[in-house]
Design a protein around this motif. Structure first.
Motif, mmCIF file in Angstrom:
data_model
loop_
_atom_site.group_PDB
_atom_site.id
_atom_site.type_symbol
_atom_site.label_atom_id
_atom_site.label_comp_id
_atom_site.label_asym_id
_atom_site.label_seq_id
_atom_site.Cartn_x
_atom_site.Cartn_y
_atom_site.Cartn_z
ATOM 1 N N SER A 1 0.824 -1.206 0.000
ATOM 2 C CA SER A 1 0.000 0.000 0.000
ATOM 3 C C SER A 1 0.859 1.257 0.000
ATOM 4 O O SER A 1 0.566 2.220 -0.717
ATOM 5 C CB SER A 1 -0.937 0.000 1.204
ATOM 6 N N VAL A 2 1.918 1.250 0.796
ATOM 7 C CA VAL A 2 2.837 2.388 0.832
ATOM 8 C C VAL A 2 3.491 2.577 -0.534
ATOM 9 O O VAL A 2 3.596 3.703 -1.037
ATOM 10 C CB VAL A 2 3.888 2.202 1.947
ATOM 11 N N GLU A 3 3.918 1.488 -1.154
ATOM 12 C CA GLU A 3 4.508 1.571 -2.487
ATOM 13 C C GLU A 3 3.499 2.155 -3.484
ATOM 14 O O GLU A 3 3.850 2.989 -4.321
ATOM 15 C CB GLU A 3 4.984 0.189 -2.939
ATOM 16 N N HIS A 4 2.249 1.736 -3.393
ATOM 17 C CA HIS A 4 1.196 2.266 -4.268
ATOM 18 C C HIS A 4 1.016 3.767 -4.046
ATOM 19 O O HIS A 4 0.910 4.535 -5.013
ATOM 20 C CB HIS A 4 -0.116 1.515 -4.005
ATOM 21 N N LEU A 5 0.979 4.190 -2.792
ATOM 22 C CA LEU A 5 0.813 5.619 -2.500
ATOM 23 C C LEU A 5 1.964 6.434 -3.075
ATOM 24 O O LEU A 5 1.752 7.541 -3.578
ATOM 25 C CB LEU A 5 0.705 5.844 -0.990
ATOM 26 N N ARG A 6 3.159 5.884 -3.031
ATOM 27 C CA ARG A 6 4.326 6.585 -3.578
ATOM 28 C C ARG A 6 4.262 6.670 -5.102
ATOM 29 O O ARG A 6 4.471 7.730 -5.684
ATOM 30 C CB ARG A 6 5.611 5.889 -3.163
ATOM 31 N N SER B 1 1.041 8.396 10.823
ATOM 32 C CA SER B 1 -0.418 8.505 10.799
ATOM 33 C C SER B 1 -0.996 7.877 9.527
ATOM 34 O O SER B 1 -2.090 7.308 9.556
ATOM 35 C CB SER B 1 -0.868 9.959 10.934
ATOM 36 N N MET B 2 -0.262 7.960 8.425
ATOM 37 C CA MET B 2 -0.713 7.335 7.177
ATOM 38 C C MET B 2 -0.685 5.813 7.319
ATOM 39 O O MET B 2 -1.625 5.135 6.889
ATOM 40 C CB MET B 2 0.174 7.769 6.008
ATOM 41 N N ILE B 3 0.351 5.288 7.950
ATOM 42 C CA ILE B 3 0.426 3.845 8.196
ATOM 43 C C ILE B 3 -0.742 3.418 9.076
ATOM 44 O O ILE B 3 -1.400 2.404 8.821
ATOM 45 C CB ILE B 3 1.769 3.468 8.872
ATOM 46 N N ASP B 4 -1.024 4.208 10.109
ATOM 47 C CA ASP B 4 -2.156 3.912 10.996
ATOM 48 C C ASP B 4 -3.471 3.923 10.230
ATOM 49 O O ASP B 4 -4.339 3.078 10.457
ATOM 50 C CB ASP B 4 -2.224 4.909 12.156
ATOM 51 N N ASN B 5 -3.630 4.869 9.301
ATOM 52 C CA ASN B 5 -4.845 4.941 8.488
ATOM 53 C C ASN B 5 -4.976 3.724 7.577
ATOM 54 O O ASN B 5 -6.086 3.210 7.375
ATOM 55 C CB ASN B 5 -4.866 6.221 7.650
ATOM 56 N N ILE B 6 -3.877 3.261 7.030
ATOM 57 C CA ILE B 6 -3.899 2.053 6.196
ATOM 58 C C ILE B 6 -4.308 0.854 7.048
ATOM 59 O O ILE B 6 -5.219 0.107 6.691
ATOM 60 C CB ILE B 6 -2.530 1.804 5.521
ATOM 61 N N THR C 1 6.436 11.530 1.390
ATOM 62 C CA THR C 1 6.661 11.308 2.813
ATOM 63 C C THR C 1 5.505 10.491 3.355
ATOM 64 O O THR C 1 4.352 10.908 3.257
ATOM 65 C CB THR C 1 6.747 12.644 3.580
ATOM 66 N N ILE C 2 5.825 9.334 3.892
ATOM 67 C CA ILE C 2 4.799 8.475 4.484
ATOM 68 C C ILE C 2 4.924 8.612 6.005
ATOM 69 O O ILE C 2 5.874 8.119 6.599
ATOM 70 C CB ILE C 2 4.963 7.007 4.048
ATOM 71 N N ARG C 3 3.974 9.302 6.589
ATOM 72 C CA ARG C 3 3.991 9.526 8.036
ATOM 73 C C ARG C 3 3.383 8.342 8.771
ATOM 74 O O ARG C 3 2.633 7.550 8.191
ATOM 75 C CB ARG C 3 3.224 10.791 8.374
#
Length: 60
Positions: free
Chosen positions: A29-34, A45-50, A41-43
């Motif tokens: 998911s982080v790779e997709h967002l990038r 809070s973004m990981i928590d939201n995922i 910048t993946i904070r």
């Protein structure tokens, strides 16, 4: 299996991913967002939201 639908975080995005464990779903998911949404910048809070949006996938 765990599943994340990006549209639950980024309205209108049809992308989704599934994996056996939450960590792999988050990584993908982080790779997709990038790559798709241009997030540089993946904070935390973004990981928590995922993580909050990861669901158990029904077995077919």
């Amino acid at each position: 299996m765990k599943r994340f639908d990006c549209g639950t975080l980024v309205p209108g995005c049809p992308w989704h991913t599934s994996a056996e464990d939450e960590a792999e779903v988050v990584r993908r998911s982080v790779e997709h967002l990038r790559t798709t949404h241009g997030e540089t910048t993946i904070r935390e809070s973004m990981i928590d939201n995922i993580k909050a949006r990861i669901k158990d996938e029904e077995k077919a």
